[in-house]
Design a protein around this motif. Sequence first.
Motif, PDB file in Angstrom:
ATOM      1  N   ARG A 231       0.162  -4.411   3.713  1.00  0.00           N
ATOM      2  CA  ARG A 231      -1.136  -4.530   4.380  1.00  0.00           C
ATOM      3  C   ARG A 231      -1.100  -5.828   5.177  1.00  0.00           C
ATOM      4  O   ARG A 231      -0.962  -6.916   4.621  1.00  0.00           O
ATOM      5  CB  ARG A 231      -2.257  -4.549   3.349  1.00  0.00           C
TER       6      ARG A 231
ATOM      7  N   ARG B 172     -10.719   3.461  10.206  1.00  0.00           N
ATOM      8  CA  ARG B 172     -11.644   3.712   9.093  1.00  0.00           C
ATOM      9  C   ARG B 172     -12.454   4.995   9.291  1.00  0.00           C
ATOM     10  O   ARG B 172     -12.892   5.592   8.314  1.00  0.00           O
ATOM     11  CB  ARG B 172     -12.611   2.540   8.943  1.00  0.00           C
TER      12      ARG B 172
ATOM     13  N   ASP C  44      -4.826   0.176  -3.308  1.00  0.00           N
ATOM     14  CA  ASP C  44      -3.430   0.095  -2.864  1.00  0.00           C
ATOM     15  C   ASP C  44      -2.838   1.468  -2.552  1.00  0.00           C
ATOM     16  O   ASP C  44      -1.616   1.650  -2.578  1.00  0.00           O
ATOM     17  CB  ASP C  44      -2.582  -0.615  -3.918  1.00  0.00           C
ATOM     18  N   GLU C  45      -3.706   2.455  -2.238  1.00  0.00           N
ATOM     19  CA  GLU C  45      -3.205   3.794  -1.912  1.00  0.00           C
ATOM     20  C   GLU C  45      -4.049   4.437  -0.825  1.00  0.00           C
ATOM     21  O   GLU C  45      -5.276   4.508  -0.935  1.00  0.00           O
ATOM     22  CB  GLU C  45      -3.178   4.688  -3.147  1.00  0.00           C
ATOM     23  N   LEU C  46      -3.368   4.907   0.208  1.00  0.00           N
ATOM     24  CA  LEU C  46      -3.999   5.557   1.347  1.00  0.00           C
ATOM     25  C   LEU C  46      -3.484   6.988   1.426  1.00  0.00           C
ATOM     26  O   LEU C  46      -2.274   7.210   1.492  1.00  0.00           O
ATOM     27  CB  LEU C  46      -3.653   4.796   2.635  1.00  0.00           C
TER      28      LEU C  46
ATOM     29  N   VAL D 114       0.856  -1.178   0.000  1.00  0.00           N
ATOM     30  CA  VAL D 114       0.000   0.000   0.000  1.00  0.00           C
ATOM     31  C   VAL D 114       0.896   1.233   0.000  1.00  0.00           C
ATOM     32  O   VAL D 114       1.783   1.364   0.839  1.00  0.00           O
ATOM     33  CB  VAL D 114      -0.921   0.034   1.241  1.00  0.00           C
TER      34      VAL D 114
ATOM     35  N   TRP E 146      -8.966   5.991   1.512  1.00  0.00           N
ATOM     36  CA  TRP E 146      -8.458   5.022   0.543  1.00  0.00           C
ATOM     37  C   TRP E 146      -8.773   5.562  -0.851  1.00  0.00           C
ATOM     38  O   TRP E 146      -9.916   5.544  -1.284  1.00  0.00           O
ATOM     39  CB  TRP E 146      -9.066   3.642   0.775  1.00  0.00           C
TER      40      TRP E 146
END
Length: 168
Positions: free
Chosen positions: A23, A61, A93-95, A4, A89
């Motif tokens: 992750r 979250r 695959d990106e935060l 990520v 998010w």
Amino acid sequence: MSDVRVLYRKFDGRLHWQTTLRRLGEDEHGVWLGSPPGGTWRRDGGPWVTVHGPRLMVAPRDRWWTARFNSESDSRTAVYCDVTAIPEWTAADELTIVDLDLDVIRLRTTGEVSLLDEDEFLLHTAKYAYPEAVVAAARSSASWLLSAVANFDEPFHTAPDHYLTLLE
């Protein structure tokens, strides 16, 4: 375990920190990400910095913070919490995380818990015109973090242990 890309940005959108983490899983506290020894972090387009021990992060979250758990070989700070907007998010695959300046830490040796960067928060509140709702959420989050980290409430006690074993 998938990778990520983690991007911390300031309120004006500029990049603050970036890294790629694995992750590790998810529980009631959020999504757990980490890097084994040798992971790298980069601040503001500067040089990549290698961390010597495992580094763990939880991204809730629906809360206004993220937390990092540092290994003994990597930092004198056991827990480092960033007060942030709710982590977003932007892809599987990106935060992306908007850092709101305030930080809560717990030192490894003394257990002292402190609030950092209030001066930066006040400066940026004026400079970037943080909305009142953002200021209120940031202050509320910082207050909650100070208490939770000091009292070893979860996820600031044993919750990270399982995920740390996945990195070692």
